[in-house]
Motif scaffolding. Structure first.
Motif, short mmCIF file in Angstrom:
data_model
loop_
_atom_site.label_atom_id
_atom_site.label_comp_id
_atom_site.label_asym_id
_atom_site.label_seq_id
_atom_site.Cartn_x
_atom_site.Cartn_y
_atom_site.Cartn_z
N ASN A 99 0.86 -1.18 0.00
CA ASN A 99 0.00 0.00 0.00
C ASN A 99 0.90 1.24 0.00
N ILE A 100 0.89 1.98 -1.10
CA ILE A 100 1.69 3.21 -1.18
C ILE A 100 0.71 4.37 -1.21
N CYS A 101 0.76 5.17 -0.18
CA CYS A 101 -0.21 6.26 -0.09
C CYS A 101 0.47 7.62 -0.10
N ALA A 102 -0.28 8.60 -0.56
CA ALA A 102 0.20 9.98 -0.54
C ALA A 102 0.01 10.56 0.85
N PHE A 103 0.86 11.49 1.20
CA PHE A 103 0.74 12.20 2.47
C PHE A 103 -0.08 13.45 2.19
N LYS A 104 -1.28 13.52 2.76
CA LYS A 104 -2.11 14.71 2.55
C LYS A 104 -3.08 14.88 3.71
N THR A 105 -3.66 16.04 3.77
CA THR A 105 -4.64 16.31 4.82
C THR A 105 -5.97 15.71 4.42
N LEU A 113 -3.23 8.66 5.63
CA LEU A 113 -2.03 7.84 5.55
C LEU A 113 -2.43 6.42 5.18
N ALA A 114 -1.67 5.43 5.57
CA ALA A 114 -1.85 4.06 5.10
C ALA A 114 -3.20 3.46 5.48
#
Length: 170
Positions: A99-105, A113-114
């Motif tokens: 699982n590759i996730c972007a860091f965002k609000t 997150l993940a």
């Protein structure tokens, strides 16, 4: 670029594919199930379609899979008001899940997150609607635990990578 930080950076996905190949993975799949349910636009805009022939020449063949297509309804733990979730059928076929996730609000979670990436990301937008509006977002913690429980049960071998090449505000 207006989409930077919206999805995981493609360089992180391609680096993970290279690592998977070096570790002996047979079938490598890069997949997506975005809020608007158009995975192929995401694959194309992020260059993953264009990079396929170049990576194939290096011996790294990967498939692009739209997780929104052909989901299977699965029961969670019953923590949220939604008792079944439209989960990607391919989860029944893989040995390991990265699982590759972007860091965002995020409006409800604070940051995405993940765990949130799986919780809202895995259920099919084709079943729950654009922006995943059919999911109980006001029960985000319960929803996230339910969906992550299903994913963990189907694919116990998981790795979670938080891509912070770009940070996004949503």
């Amino acid at each position: 670029n207006s989409i930077q930080g919206a999805l995981a950076d493609p360089r992180a996905c391609l680096a993970a594919a290279r690592i998977a190949k070096e570790m002996g993975a047979g079938r490598i799949i890069i997949s997506e199930c975005p809020a608007l349910g158009d995975s192929w636009t995401a694959f194309s805009n992020y260059g993953l379609v264009h990079a396929q022939p170049r990576y194939a020449k290096m011996g790294i063949n990967y498939e692009l899979v739209d997780l929104c297509v052909d989901p299977v309804m699965m029961r969670g733990l019953g923590l949220s008001s939604m008792k079944e979730y439209p989960m990607p059928k391919i989860l029944h076929e893989v040995d390991c899940l990265v699982n590759i996730c972007a860091f965002k609000t995020h409006a409800y979670a604070g940051v995405t997150l993940a765990l949130k990436n799986f919780g809202v990301g895995l259920p099919s937008a084709h079943r729950v609607g654009g922006y995943k509006i059919g999911l109980p977002h006001m029960e985000l913690a319960e929803l996230t635990v339910d969906v992550n429980h299903i994913a963990q049960k189907l694919v116990p071998n998981q790795m979670h990578i938080i891509d912070a090449v770009y940070a996004g505000t949503w």
